[in-house]
Design a protein around this motif. Structure first.
Motif, PDB file in Angstrom:
ATOM      1  N   HIS A  93      -3.257   0.590  -3.692  1.00 54.41           N
ATOM      2  CA  HIS A  93      -2.757  -0.774  -3.813  1.00 54.41           C
ATOM      3  C   HIS A  93      -1.800  -0.828  -5.008  1.00 54.41           C
ATOM      4  N   LEU A  94      -0.558  -1.232  -4.750  1.00 53.74           N
ATOM      5  CA  LEU A  94       0.453  -1.304  -5.796  1.00 53.74           C
ATOM      6  C   LEU A  94       0.932  -2.748  -5.943  1.00 53.74           C
ATOM      7  N   ILE A 145       8.874   3.753  -5.182  1.00 50.02           N
ATOM      8  CA  ILE A 145      10.091   2.974  -5.408  1.00 50.02           C
ATOM      9  C   ILE A 145      10.920   2.884  -4.127  1.00 50.02           C
ATOM     10  N   CYS A 146      11.000   3.960  -3.387  1.00 45.75           N
ATOM     11  CA  CYS A 146      11.698   3.898  -2.092  1.00 45.75           C
ATOM     12  C   CYS A 146      11.058   2.848  -1.188  1.00 45.75           C
ATOM     13  N   ASP A 147       9.737   2.765  -1.233  1.00 44.73           N
ATOM     14  CA  ASP A 147       9.040   1.785  -0.393  1.00 44.73           C
ATOM     15  C   ASP A 147       9.220   0.368  -0.921  1.00 44.73           C
ATOM     16  N   THR A 180       0.849  -1.187   0.000  1.00 42.89           N
ATOM     17  CA  THR A 180       0.000   0.000   0.000  1.00 42.89           C
ATOM     18  C   THR A 180       0.881   1.232   0.000  1.00 42.89           C
ATOM     19  N   SER A 181       0.625   2.139  -0.945  1.00 41.63           N
ATOM     20  CA  SER A 181       1.429   3.352  -1.035  1.00 41.63           C
ATOM     21  C   SER A 181       1.147   4.278   0.145  1.00 41.63           C
ATOM     22  N   ALA A 192       4.524  -2.317 -11.283  1.00 44.80           N
ATOM     23  CA  ALA A 192       3.591  -1.589 -12.144  1.00 44.80           C
ATOM     24  C   ALA A 192       3.381  -0.232 -11.486  1.00 44.80           C
ATOM     25  N   ALA A 193       3.792   0.832 -12.161  1.00 46.29           N
ATOM     26  CA  ALA A 193       3.639   2.170 -11.590  1.00 46.29           C
ATOM     27  C   ALA A 193       2.166   2.465 -11.333  1.00 46.29           C
ATOM     28  N   ARG A 194       1.910   3.357 -10.388  1.00 49.40           N
ATOM     29  CA  ARG A 194       0.526   3.747 -10.108  1.00 49.40           C
ATOM     30  C   ARG A 194      -0.178   4.148 -11.408  1.00 49.40           C
TER      31      ARG A 194
END
Length: 320
Positions: A77-78, A147-149, A71-72, A125-127
């Motif tokens: 949801h990513l 990406i950091c996450d 979760t961002s 998959a990018a947002r």
């Protein structure tokens, strides 16, 4: 007020309303996942999809693939694909795709050299793409925190992970933006045809696609875009983020790139204060270098081997 002034005022008001409406439509056209730009004339899709090994490369990338999710920070949801590497390896790469690339195997060509070396591969998959939620494409800015996450997710699974970020086009800007946040565990960055900032890229696109000047339509459009992305586009400078990177960076760009103007390469490169080198592919159009240079993967690996060994990497490709 006489009739002429009333008519003039009405014309001005209608014109302003029209500009505001058109600028909103333009920004939505660029960022809304339901109405993406058709960039076929700027990407050499024919070369990509007629590459003889495309299906085999996609199959190799898909081998034993798992789906990760998180979760961002703003509640989306990513999803990401994970292809395991060698069990004893702590080498990881996050491959970041470009604008509008929903195909799960879209980074297959880029993955091949990492697969050969036994690296673990994460393909998010990018947002607003693929299985990841989101209405609006962030053009690499909110994605930098995603990406950091993802790096954080990797390090929770492998505390010894050494992570490389490798992105193309919007993904190239994403990895530079993310690296500027100085995430723990990051070892190096490979940025292929990254733009210098969202506003600058919007200006280039507006000229290339519609023949529009920056003022006034683009200036209004970036207001809408900033609202949807969640920050003023004045704050979304990839070049500024690049200045904060502490790890080595390989900059790649095709000399025939007309979508992300070639001159953006030097602006990002010059801003970078960490160890760096550049690789220019003379006959490559946008996001096409990996197909035009048969040694692309080997050159990326040579750069990363120098990073690992602590060797000098400056000018290792003499800028060409």
């Amino acid at each position: 007020m006489n009739a002429q002034w009333i008519a003039l005022l009405t014309f001005v008001m209608i014109s302003l309303a029209g500009l505001v409406l058109f600028s909103r439509i333009l920004a939505r056209f660029a960022l809304d996942r339901k109405a993406r730009l058709n960039l076929a004339s700027y990407f050499d899709y024919e070369t990509e999809h007629t590459w003889p090994d495309f299906r085999a490369a996609a199959a190799r990338l898909g081998q034993n693939r798992q789906t990760w999710s998180m979760t961002s920070r703003d509640g989306l949801h990513l999803e990401a694909g994970y292809r395991p590497g060698e069990p004893e390896s702590h080498d990881w790469v996050i491959l970041c795709h470009g604008y509008g690339n929903d195909a799960p195997d879209g980074m297959a060509k880029y993955a091949q050299s990492y697969i050969k070396k036994g690296w673990h591969i994460l393909t998010p998959a990018a947002r607003a793409h693929g299985g990841s939620e989101g209405r609006y494409i962030g053009m690499g800015w909110p994605e930098r925190l995603d990406i950091c996450d993802w790096i954080g997710e990797i390090r929770r699974k492998d505390s010894k992970a050494e992570v490389v970020l490798h992105g193309v086009s919007m993904g190239g800007a994403t990895v530079l933006n993310a690296a500027g946040e100085q995430p723990e565990g990051l070892q190096a960055v490979v940025a292929d045809c990254a733009f210098t900032g969202i506003r600058e890229e919007f200006a280039a696109q507006a000229r290339a696609l519609f023949g529009l000047p920056s003022f006034p339509v683009l200036d209004l459009a970036v207001v809408w875009a900033g609202k949807w992305i969640g920050t003023s586009l004045k704050q979304t400078s990839t070049t500024a983020q690049t200045a904060g990177i502490k790890v080595p960076v390989l900059f790649i760009h095709g000399a025939r790139d007309e979508f992300v103007p070639f001159e953006m390469l030097d602006r990002n490169f010059d801003a970078c204060r960490s160890p760096k080198t550049k690789l220019v592919i003379p006959d490559a159009a946008h996001a096409n270098s990996v197909f035009k240079d048969p040694q692309y993967g080997e050159k990326v690996m040579a750069f990363l081997e120098k990073v690992k060994s602590g060797e000098e990497i400056r000018d290792m490709y003499d800028g060409s």
